[in-house]
Design a protein around this motif. Sequence first.
Motif, PDB file in Angstrom:
ATOM      1  N   ALA A 110      -3.848  21.139  32.070  1.00 18.68           N
ATOM      2  CA  ALA A 110      -4.580  20.105  31.333  1.00 18.68           C
ATOM      3  C   ALA A 110      -5.426  19.253  32.267  1.00 18.68           C
ATOM      4  O   ALA A 110      -6.583  18.924  31.957  1.00 18.68           O
ATOM      5  N   GLN A 111      -4.880  18.892  33.413  1.00 19.33           N
ATOM      6  CA  GLN A 111      -5.629  18.066  34.372  1.00 19.33           C
ATOM      7  C   GLN A 111      -6.808  18.824  34.955  1.00 19.33           C
ATOM      8  O   GLN A 111      -7.868  18.236  35.203  1.00 19.33           O
ATOM      9  N   ASN A 112      -6.665  20.130  35.184  1.00 17.54           N
ATOM     10  CA  ASN A 112      -7.784  20.937  35.658  1.00 17.54           C
ATOM     11  C   ASN A 112      -8.893  20.994  34.614  1.00 17.54           C
ATOM     12  O   ASN A 112     -10.077  20.912  34.950  1.00 17.54           O
ATOM     13  N   VAL A 113      -8.509  21.112  33.345  1.00 19.23           N
ATOM     14  CA  VAL A 113      -9.503  21.208  32.276  1.00 19.23           C
ATOM     15  C   VAL A 113     -10.272  19.901  32.121  1.00 19.23           C
ATOM     16  O   VAL A 113     -11.489  19.910  31.890  1.00 19.23           O
ATOM     17  N   GLU A 114      -9.599  18.776  32.252  1.00 14.80           N
ATOM     18  CA  GLU A 114     -10.270  17.500  32.044  1.00 14.80           C
ATOM     19  C   GLU A 114     -11.085  17.043  33.253  1.00 14.80           C
ATOM     20  O   GLU A 114     -11.868  16.091  33.180  1.00 14.80           O
ATOM     21  N   LEU A 115     -10.958  17.760  34.378  1.00 14.60           N
ATOM     22  CA  LEU A 115     -11.622  17.354  35.607  1.00 14.60           C
ATOM     23  C   LEU A 115     -13.136  17.195  35.477  1.00 14.60           C
ATOM     24  O   LEU A 115     -13.697  16.205  35.956  1.00 14.60           O
ATOM     25  N   VAL A 129      -8.751  18.247  25.185  1.00 15.29           N
ATOM     26  CA  VAL A 129      -8.180  19.073  26.248  1.00 15.29           C
ATOM     27  C   VAL A 129      -7.196  20.077  25.661  1.00 15.29           C
ATOM     28  O   VAL A 129      -7.214  21.270  25.997  1.00 15.29           O
ATOM     29  N   PHE A 130      -6.341  19.599  24.762  1.00 13.09           N
ATOM     30  CA  PHE A 130      -5.395  20.511  24.109  1.00 13.09           C
ATOM     31  C   PHE A 130      -6.135  21.589  23.322  1.00 13.09           C
ATOM     32  O   PHE A 130      -5.801  22.773  23.388  1.00 13.09           O
ATOM     33  N   GLU A 131      -7.178  21.180  22.583  1.00 10.10           N
ATOM     34  CA  GLU A 131      -7.941  22.139  21.786  1.00 10.10           C
ATOM     35  C   GLU A 131      -8.585  23.205  22.672  1.00 10.10           C
ATOM     36  O   GLU A 131      -8.599  24.389  22.327  1.00 10.10           O
ATOM     37  N   ALA A 132      -9.109  22.783  23.834  1.00 11.56           N
ATOM     38  CA  ALA A 132      -9.750  23.733  24.749  1.00 11.56           C
ATOM     39  C   ALA A 132      -8.738  24.755  25.268  1.00 11.56           C
ATOM     40  O   ALA A 132      -9.024  25.957  25.335  1.00 11.56           O
ATOM     41  N   LEU A 133      -7.544  24.279  25.629  1.00 11.73           N
ATOM     42  CA  LEU A 133      -6.516  25.196  26.126  1.00 11.73           C
ATOM     43  C   LEU A 133      -5.943  26.041  24.998  1.00 11.73           C
ATOM     44  O   LEU A 133      -5.638  27.231  25.187  1.00 11.73           O
ATOM     45  N   ASP A 134      -5.808  25.455  23.825  1.00 13.30           N
ATOM     46  CA  ASP A 134      -5.297  26.213  22.686  1.00 13.30           C
ATOM     47  C   ASP A 134      -6.268  27.329  22.304  1.00 13.30           C
ATOM     48  O   ASP A 134      -5.861  28.424  21.922  1.00 13.30           O
ATOM     49  N   GLN A 135      -7.556  27.055  22.449  1.00 15.42           N
ATOM     50  CA  GLN A 135      -8.581  28.046  22.112  1.00 15.42           C
ATOM     51  C   GLN A 135      -8.479  29.291  22.999  1.00 15.42           C
ATOM     52  O   GLN A 135      -8.806  30.393  22.573  1.00 15.42           O
ATOM     53  N   ALA A 162     -14.524  25.162  31.845  1.00 12.01           N
ATOM     54  CA  ALA A 162     -15.975  25.318  31.741  1.00 12.01           C
ATOM     55  C   ALA A 162     -16.488  24.920  30.358  1.00 12.01           C
ATOM     56  O   ALA A 162     -17.620  24.452  30.217  1.00 12.01           O
ATOM     57  N   MET A 163     -15.652  25.100  29.330  1.00  6.83           N
ATOM     58  CA  MET A 163     -16.097  24.869  27.965  1.00  6.83           C
ATOM     59  C   MET A 163     -15.835  23.453  27.470  1.00  6.83           C
ATOM     60  O   MET A 163     -16.336  23.065  26.418  1.00  6.83           O
ATOM     61  N   ILE A 164     -15.064  22.663  28.213  1.00  8.82           N
ATOM     62  CA  ILE A 164     -14.668  21.340  27.738  1.00  8.82           C
ATOM     63  C   ILE A 164     -15.863  20.418  27.517  1.00  8.82           C
ATOM     64  O   ILE A 164     -15.831  19.526  26.655  1.00  8.82           O
ATOM     65  N   THR A 165     -16.952  20.632  28.248  1.00  8.95           N
ATOM     66  CA  THR A 165     -18.155  19.802  28.080  1.00  8.95           C
ATOM     67  C   THR A 165     -19.093  20.360  27.009  1.00  8.95           C
ATOM     68  O   THR A 165     -20.189  19.839  26.822  1.00  8.95           O
TER      69      THR A 165
END
Length: 248
Positions: A110-115, A129-135, A162-165
């Motif tokens: 989660a912390q890597n995704v929100e970076l 962040v949860f939605e991005a990882l769940d996807q 990469a997709m979080i933004t």
Amino acid sequence: MIYGGNTPFAVELRAVTKQYGAKSASVRALNGVSLGFPAGTWTAVMGPSGSGKSTLLHCATGLDRVSSGQVLLTGTDITQAPEAYLTTLRRRSIGFVFQHFNLVASLTAAQNVELPLKLAGSRVSKSDVFEALDQVGLGDRLHHRPRELSGGQQQRVAIARAMITRPAVLFADEPTGALDSQSARTVLALLKDLVRNGQTIIMVTHDPAAAAAADSVVFLSDGRVIDRLDQPTTHAVAERLARLEESC
């Protein structure tokens, strides 16, 4: 010019040349490349070593300045844009996925995704962040660190990051190169799902099976676009690549 149809281009290169060095020591990595990548499609870029694949990727993202020609990202000419503007544009409009996952070992998934959001000074939504990882099928791995994940899972975290933004374009450089065949298939299926939902992907790869997952394949040689294959199959890609390498 080799274009993908009448769809508006997410990325467009117009007569782009990239030259390194000067005079007798100069090397022309790209030589008058005109190429459009339609929005909502997946294009694979292939070619022998030294054909200009990585240079094309770097110029298309503004990481490298072109020697001549124009680069348009979502319709905006970035050729002469100031570096500060390009940095902001990349953070907001471009996602990157590489062969080596480049995750921060001390951070959780989660912390890597929100970076990227934190680096851009944007608000971090835990639900996003949860939605991005769940996807990417890792909603139950939020608190796992990279060493606790398989290679395929780490690459999926990198894709979520990469997709979080919500980038306009996702650039992938050998995204399956460090994965076993099963993990590679999982990652390619994930990328295919992203495209079905409107994502634009430009992917450099040497793997015919990975390229065959894309909508089309563009072949480079000596800094030029020399061929294109739509609705590719693994066999057709491998055959054209072998023919190209024999002629080099």
